[in-house]
Design a protein around this motif. Structure first.
Motif, PDB file in Angstrom:
ATOM      1  N   ARG A 130       0.605   4.533   7.043  1.00  0.00           N
ATOM      2  CA  ARG A 130       0.452   6.021   7.218  1.00  0.00           C
ATOM      3  C   ARG A 130       0.778   6.637   5.913  1.00  0.00           C
ATOM      4  N   CYS A 131      -0.429   6.996   5.332  1.00  0.00           N
ATOM      5  CA  CYS A 131      -0.125   7.582   4.051  1.00  0.00           C
ATOM      6  C   CYS A 131      -1.395   8.322   3.633  1.00  0.00           C
ATOM      7  N   TRP A 132      -1.548   9.367   3.124  1.00  0.00           N
ATOM      8  CA  TRP A 132      -2.736  10.293   3.024  1.00  0.00           C
ATOM      9  C   TRP A 132      -3.699   9.758   1.912  1.00  0.00           C
ATOM     10  N   LEU A 133      -3.042   8.717   0.823  1.00  0.00           N
ATOM     11  CA  LEU A 133      -3.764   8.087   0.129  1.00  0.00           C
ATOM     12  C   LEU A 133      -4.800   7.166   0.396  1.00  0.00           C
ATOM     13  N   GLY A 168       5.609  17.408   7.170  1.00  0.00           N
ATOM     14  CA  GLY A 168       4.278  16.757   6.476  1.00  0.00           C
ATOM     15  C   GLY A 168       4.842  15.000   6.592  1.00  0.00           C
ATOM     16  N   CYS A 169       4.638  14.527   5.568  1.00  0.00           N
ATOM     17  CA  CYS A 169       5.047  12.921   5.428  1.00  0.00           C
ATOM     18  C   CYS A 169       6.263  12.979   5.331  1.00  0.00           C
ATOM     19  N   ARG A 170       6.903  12.216   6.007  1.00  0.00           N
ATOM     20  CA  ARG A 170       8.554  12.373   6.083  1.00  0.00           C
ATOM     21  C   ARG A 170       9.088  11.562   4.600  1.00  0.00           C
ATOM     22  N   PHE A 171       8.170  10.804   3.923  1.00  0.00           N
ATOM     23  CA  PHE A 171       8.770  10.326   2.766  1.00  0.00           C
ATOM     24  C   PHE A 171       8.494  11.143   1.513  1.00  0.00           C
ATOM     25  N   HIS A 172       7.942  12.525   1.728  1.00  0.00           N
ATOM     26  CA  HIS A 172       7.253  13.070   0.632  1.00  0.00           C
ATOM     27  C   HIS A 172       8.432  13.624  -0.501  1.00  0.00           C
ATOM     28  N   PRO A 173       9.620  13.933   0.019  1.00  0.00           N
ATOM     29  CA  PRO A 173      10.744  14.089  -0.946  1.00  0.00           C
ATOM     30  C   PRO A 173      10.953  13.225  -1.991  1.00  0.00           C
ATOM     31  N   ARG A 174      10.998  12.035  -1.488  1.00  0.00           N
ATOM     32  CA  ARG A 174      11.211  10.893  -2.421  1.00  0.00           C
ATOM     33  C   ARG A 174       9.815  10.104  -3.201  1.00  0.00           C
ATOM     34  N   CYS A 175       8.557  10.591  -2.715  1.00  0.00           N
ATOM     35  CA  CYS A 175       7.532  10.033  -3.271  1.00  0.00           C
ATOM     36  C   CYS A 175       6.837  10.335  -4.768  1.00  0.00           C
ATOM     37  N   ASP A 176       6.530   9.325  -5.422  1.00  0.00           N
ATOM     38  CA  ASP A 176       6.233   9.719  -6.896  1.00  0.00           C
ATOM     39  C   ASP A 176       4.646  10.030  -6.760  1.00  0.00           C
ATOM     40  N   ARG A 177       4.037   9.884  -5.645  1.00  0.00           N
ATOM     41  CA  ARG A 177       2.564  10.264  -5.646  1.00  0.00           C
ATOM     42  C   ARG A 177       2.287  11.331  -4.879  1.00  0.00           C
ATOM     43  N   VAL A 178       3.235  12.022  -4.486  1.00  0.00           N
ATOM     44  CA  VAL A 178       3.130  13.194  -3.319  1.00  0.00           C
ATOM     45  C   VAL A 178       1.851  13.922  -3.721  1.00  0.00           C
ATOM     46  N   LEU A 202       0.634  -1.151   0.095  1.00  0.00           N
ATOM     47  CA  LEU A 202       0.115  -0.007  -0.156  1.00  0.00           C
ATOM     48  C   LEU A 202       0.861   1.306   0.157  1.00  0.00           C
ATOM     49  N   HIS A 203       1.898   1.308   0.965  1.00  0.00           N
ATOM     50  CA  HIS A 203       2.593   2.550   0.947  1.00  0.00           C
ATOM     51  C   HIS A 203       3.395   2.872   0.028  1.00  0.00           C
ATOM     52  N   PRO A 204       3.551   3.916  -0.696  1.00  0.00           N
ATOM     53  CA  PRO A 204       4.556   4.038  -2.044  1.00  0.00           C
ATOM     54  C   PRO A 204       6.246   3.636  -1.507  1.00  0.00           C
ATOM     55  N   TYR A 205       6.319   3.721  -0.328  1.00  0.00           N
ATOM     56  CA  TYR A 205       7.656   3.442   0.411  1.00  0.00           C
ATOM     57  C   TYR A 205       7.870   1.795   0.119  1.00  0.00           C
ATOM     58  N   ILE A 263      -0.993  18.135   0.228  1.00  0.00           N
ATOM     59  CA  ILE A 263      -1.580  17.826   1.735  1.00  0.00           C
ATOM     60  C   ILE A 263       0.054  17.170   2.401  1.00  0.00           C
ATOM     61  N   CYS A 264       0.439  16.225   1.566  1.00  0.00           N
ATOM     62  CA  CYS A 264       1.690  15.646   2.045  1.00  0.00           C
ATOM     63  C   CYS A 264       2.700  16.416   2.607  1.00  0.00           C
ATOM     64  N   ARG A 265       3.004  17.533   1.801  1.00  0.00           N
ATOM     65  CA  ARG A 265       3.980  18.687   2.131  1.00  0.00           C
ATOM     66  C   ARG A 265       3.669  19.461   3.386  1.00  0.00           C
TER      67      ARG A 265
HETATM   68 FE1  SF4 Z   1       3.672   9.857  -0.684  1.00  0.00          FE
HETATM   69 FE2  SF4 Z   1       1.680  11.530   0.118  1.00  0.00          FE
HETATM   70 FE3  SF4 Z   1       1.556   9.003   0.866  1.00  0.00          FE
HETATM   71 FE4  SF4 Z   1       3.604  10.316   1.917  1.00  0.00          FE
HETATM   72  S1  SF4 Z   1       1.448  10.602   2.184  1.00  0.00           S
HETATM   73  S2  SF4 Z   1       3.752   8.346   1.163  1.00  0.00           S
HETATM   74  S3  SF4 Z   1       4.057  11.885   0.079  1.00  0.00           S
HETATM   75  S4  SF4 Z   1       1.165   9.930  -0.865  1.00  0.00           S
END
Ligand code: SF4
Length: 341
Positions: free
Chosen positions: A336-339, A305-315, A268-271, A318-320
């Motif tokens: 743990r993801c806004w998606l 924001g989301c700690r992964f957002h600088p690396r996420c391709d679905r940012v 589920l999580h982009p990471y 709100i994530c920032r």
């Molecule tokens: Fe990516 Fe946003 Fe989910 Fe973080 S919250 S993993 S930036 S989609």
């Protein structure tokens, strides 16, 4: 790395037979940090998870995500100063370990919870023989006589598949191969029959053929002794073969929790999706292996924001701005993801 299918079926049936749902360890809101020149930095920030009796869970993520600090917090081995468990509970068989004295923790370590470290050469004392180092545990915790210690040590070394245990007893660590040293570490971790074992990257320092043998040994002993196992690794392939559940860590937090089968069929999580995409595929391919862009942030530079957002391709916007909480898309998974919020 391949663990035999029949062995895995046996492992799964064993877990079903004995019921793995009774919780042996439960961690809630664990926060551990270190005082540095940049201030107090949290390496583990609000971690929650639990493990059932007889269960194996995988704790995965890249280096620097907080996996080892979580393990050392459970063992209460965080060097203090500069480290400190700031908050949270670590409840093991009904006792909150954060409230115990160092003397009480010495009984818990080895007797009830043991840990296997990544690099045996740094964990074994180079100036004592293997027999002395294993024997010390029996002498300290079990008060056995010299003769009983030798018998128990030989028995243990045989159990971990060590050839010529009598020779090994009188050997020094540098006289053994990497695989033999890791078997010694497993023997030491098993010596006092703990109910929970934490293995921190137990096969990373070994070559591939030895890795499979050590992993199979670890899991078979775990099943035989009905122990629980927390397997810490950056290698999702290892987890897919031996664990029932996985917690994925990123920048000090758990970002996804799931059964292994669900995680691999539908991450589920982009990471997590990036970690799985990075695994080598069995199908022949001339493409370069995928890597997640960027790197795990330094503790002194955790993004808002989301700690992964600088690396996420679905940012998304709100994530920032806002950190996502843990959402539950169904009753067996958390992410743990806004998606999914
Ligand atoms: Fe990516 Fe946003 Fe989910 Fe973080 S919250 S993993 S930036 S989609």
């Amino acid at each position: 790395m391949v663990v035999s299918v029949s062995f895995l079926i046996y492992s799964i049936r064993h877990n079903a037979k004995y019921g793995i749902m009774e919780s042996i360890l439960s961690i809630s809101h664990l926060t551990t940090g270190f005082l540095t020149d940049s201030g107090f930095l949290k390496a583990v920030d609000g971690v929650d998870f639990s493990i059932g009796r007889g269960e194996t869970i995988g704790l995965v993520g890249e280096s620097g995500c907080g996996k080892s600090v979580t393990a050392l917090s459970i063992m209460r081995l965080i060097p203090s100063p500069p480290g400190r468990i700031v908050s949270g509970d670590i409840t093991f068989e009904g006792t909150n370990l954060t409230t115990l004295s160092e003397k009480e923790m010495r009984v818990i370590r080895g007797d009830h919870i043991s840990m296997i470290f990544q690099e045996p050469m740094t964990s074994l004392n180079p100036v004592f023989t293997i027999g002395d180092q294993i024997g010390e545990m029996f002498a300290f915790h079990r008060k056995l006589s010299k003769k009983e210690i030798l018998e128990a040590t030989l028995h243990l070394l045989s159990q971990v598949g060590m050839a010529a245990p009598r020779r090994v007893v009188s050997s020094y660590p540098h006289q053994l191969s990497g695989g033999q040293r890791q078997r010694v570490m497993i023997a030491m971790a098993l010596a006092l029959s703990p109910s929970l074992m934490i293995a921190d990257e137990p096969t990373t320092a070994l070559d591939v053929t030895i890795q499979a043998a050590i992993l199979e040994l670890l899991v078979s002993l775990k099943v035989e002794r009905r122990m629980s196992l927390i397997l810490i690794t950056h290698d999702l392939g290892v987890v897919s073969e031996v664990a029932q559940r996985v917690s994925v860590m990123y920048a000090g937090q758990i970002v996804e929790e799931s059964r292994v089968s669900d995680l691999f069929s539908e991450p589920l999580h982009p990471y997590t999706q990036g970690l799985i995409r990075s695994l080598p595929q069995t199908k022949a391919s001339h493409n370069r292996l995928y890597t997640i862009p960027g790197a795990v942030p330094k503790l002194s530079a955790i993004p808002p924001g989301c700690r992964f957002h600088p690396r996420c391709d679905r940012v998304m916007d709100i994530c920032r701005r806002e950190a996502p909480g843990m959402f539950s898309p169904d009753n067996t998974r958390k992410v743990r993801c806004w998606l999914y919020g």
